[in-house]
Design a protein around this motif. Structure first.
Motif, short mmCIF file in Angstrom:
data_model
loop_
_atom_site.label_atom_id
_atom_site.label_comp_id
_atom_site.label_asym_id
_atom_site.label_seq_id
_atom_site.Cartn_x
_atom_site.Cartn_y
_atom_site.Cartn_z
N PRO A 15 0.80 -1.40 -0.11
CA PRO A 15 -0.06 -0.09 -0.01
C PRO A 15 0.96 1.39 0.01
N HIS A 16 1.83 1.23 0.85
CA HIS A 16 2.80 2.42 0.80
C HIS A 16 3.74 2.62 -0.48
N HIS A 17 4.28 1.28 -0.78
CA HIS A 17 5.28 1.58 -2.03
C HIS A 17 4.85 1.53 -3.43
N PHE A 18 3.54 0.83 -3.59
CA PHE A 18 2.94 0.85 -5.01
C PHE A 18 1.72 1.36 -5.03
N ILE A 19 1.35 1.80 -3.98
CA ILE A 19 -0.09 2.71 -4.44
C ILE A 19 -0.03 4.18 -3.90
N TYR A 20 0.29 4.49 -2.62
CA TYR A 20 0.37 5.74 -2.05
C TYR A 20 1.54 6.71 -2.71
N LEU A 21 2.74 6.09 -2.64
CA LEU A 21 3.86 6.88 -3.14
C LEU A 21 3.58 7.38 -4.66
N PRO A 22 3.34 6.17 -5.50
CA PRO A 22 3.22 6.18 -7.04
C PRO A 22 2.00 7.33 -6.92
N MET A 23 1.01 7.33 -6.39
CA MET A 23 0.02 8.30 -6.54
C MET A 23 0.38 9.52 -6.13
N LEU A 24 1.30 9.90 -5.34
CA LEU A 24 1.69 11.29 -4.90
C LEU A 24 2.77 11.69 -6.14
N ILE A 25 3.32 10.76 -6.75
CA ILE A 25 4.27 11.00 -7.79
C ILE A 25 3.59 11.52 -8.91
N ILE A 26 2.42 10.72 -9.20
CA ILE A 26 1.58 11.22 -10.34
C ILE A 26 0.81 12.46 -10.24
N LEU A 27 0.44 12.84 -9.01
CA LEU A 27 -0.18 13.94 -8.54
C LEU A 27 0.84 15.07 -8.56
N GLU A 28 1.94 15.02 -8.28
CA GLU A 28 2.92 15.95 -8.54
C GLU A 28 3.47 16.26 -9.81
N ILE A 29 3.46 15.38 -10.48
CA ILE A 29 4.02 15.44 -12.06
C ILE A 29 2.47 16.16 -12.66
N LEU A 30 1.37 15.90 -12.51
CA LEU A 30 0.14 16.65 -13.00
C LEU A 30 0.18 18.09 -12.66
N GLY A 31 0.37 18.25 -11.30
CA GLY A 31 0.49 19.71 -10.43
C GLY A 31 1.39 20.61 -11.55
N ILE A 32 2.63 20.10 -11.59
CA ILE A 32 3.82 20.51 -12.27
C ILE A 32 3.36 21.03 -13.71
N TYR A 33 2.94 19.88 -14.42
CA TYR A 33 2.60 20.10 -15.57
C TYR A 33 1.48 21.23 -15.88
N LYS A 34 0.22 21.20 -14.89
CA LYS A 34 -0.78 22.18 -14.83
C LYS A 34 -0.41 23.71 -14.66
N ILE A 35 0.81 23.84 -13.93
CA ILE A 35 1.31 25.01 -13.70
C ILE A 35 1.45 25.66 -14.88
N TRP A 36 2.06 25.21 -16.11
CA TRP A 36 2.31 25.72 -17.38
C TRP A 36 1.13 25.56 -18.34
N ASP A 37 0.16 24.70 -18.05
CA ASP A 37 -1.02 24.20 -19.01
C ASP A 37 -2.17 25.08 -18.54
N ASP A 38 -2.15 25.41 -17.57
CA ASP A 38 -3.49 26.13 -16.96
C ASP A 38 -2.98 27.46 -16.33
N PRO A 39 -2.72 28.36 -17.16
CA PRO A 39 -2.14 30.00 -16.76
C PRO A 39 -3.12 30.54 -15.59
N GLY A 40 -4.45 30.34 -15.96
CA GLY A 40 -5.25 31.06 -15.17
C GLY A 40 -5.42 30.71 -13.71
N ASN A 41 -5.01 29.59 -13.36
CA ASN A 41 -5.12 28.78 -12.15
C ASN A 41 -3.52 28.54 -11.69
N GLN A 42 -2.53 29.10 -12.09
CA GLN A 42 -1.23 28.89 -12.08
C GLN A 42 -0.82 28.97 -10.46
N LEU A 43 -1.28 29.95 -9.94
CA LEU A 43 -0.89 30.04 -8.09
C LEU A 43 -1.56 28.84 -7.77
N ALA A 44 -2.49 28.56 -7.96
CA ALA A 44 -3.45 27.18 -7.40
C ALA A 44 -2.66 25.86 -7.57
#
Length: 145
Positions: A15-44
């Motif tokens: 649960p820790h190594h193969f679900i929780y941590l990978p999910m956080l990594i995916i969300l982090e990648i998504l968040g970084i991508y959205k910083i440039w992809d959604d300029p209207g909500n960049q601060l969020a």
């Protein structure tokens, strides 16, 4: 579990190594991508990425710090107890000469190899990994996380 050896002695908590941590990594990648992809909500998205990173860091460091710190203490105590049982004398001086990775590696040996590999660790300063690779008959440790 198959018979434990050098190649399969590491243990994971799924649960820790193969679900929780990978999910956080995916969300982090998504968040970084959205910083440039959604300029209207960049601060969020910046705040989202910071919070996700902090959750990842906290989860990783807390697990490492508490669980492994406690287990490392037990491994050293196990070494001292085993040394006393084999040599019938205290191990404080010997334990002080060894690095933790050497002490940890010696727990995978049976008593006859323990003596030989302990001697090599003290006199040839072989690493913990070298000790593990030198073990002919592996003594499994199924309790370490």
């Amino acid at each position: 579990m198959k018979q434990q050896n050098y190649n399969n002695h590491r243990k994971f908590y799924p649960p820790h190594h193969f679900i929780y941590l990978p999910m956080l990594i995916i969300l982090e990648i998504l968040g970084i991508y959205k910083i440039w992809d959604d300029p209207g909500n960049q601060l969020a998205w910046i705040l989202f990425s910071i919070v996700i990173f902090l959750l990842f860091y906290l989860a990783f460091m807390t697990r490492q710090h508490y669980a492994l710190g406690l287990q490392n203490r037990m491994v050293v105590l196990e070494f001292k107890q085993r040394y006393f049982e084999i040599f019938n004398k205290r191990s404080d001086e010997t334990a002080d000469k060894l690095k933790f990775d050497q002490i940890a590696a010696l727990r995978f040996t049976y008593d006859d190899e323990f003596k030989e590999l302990l001697y090599r660790a003290l006199h040839e300063n072989i690493s913990g990994d070298e000790i593990k690779r030198s073990i002919k008959k592996w003594r499994a440790d199924h309790l370490r996380i």
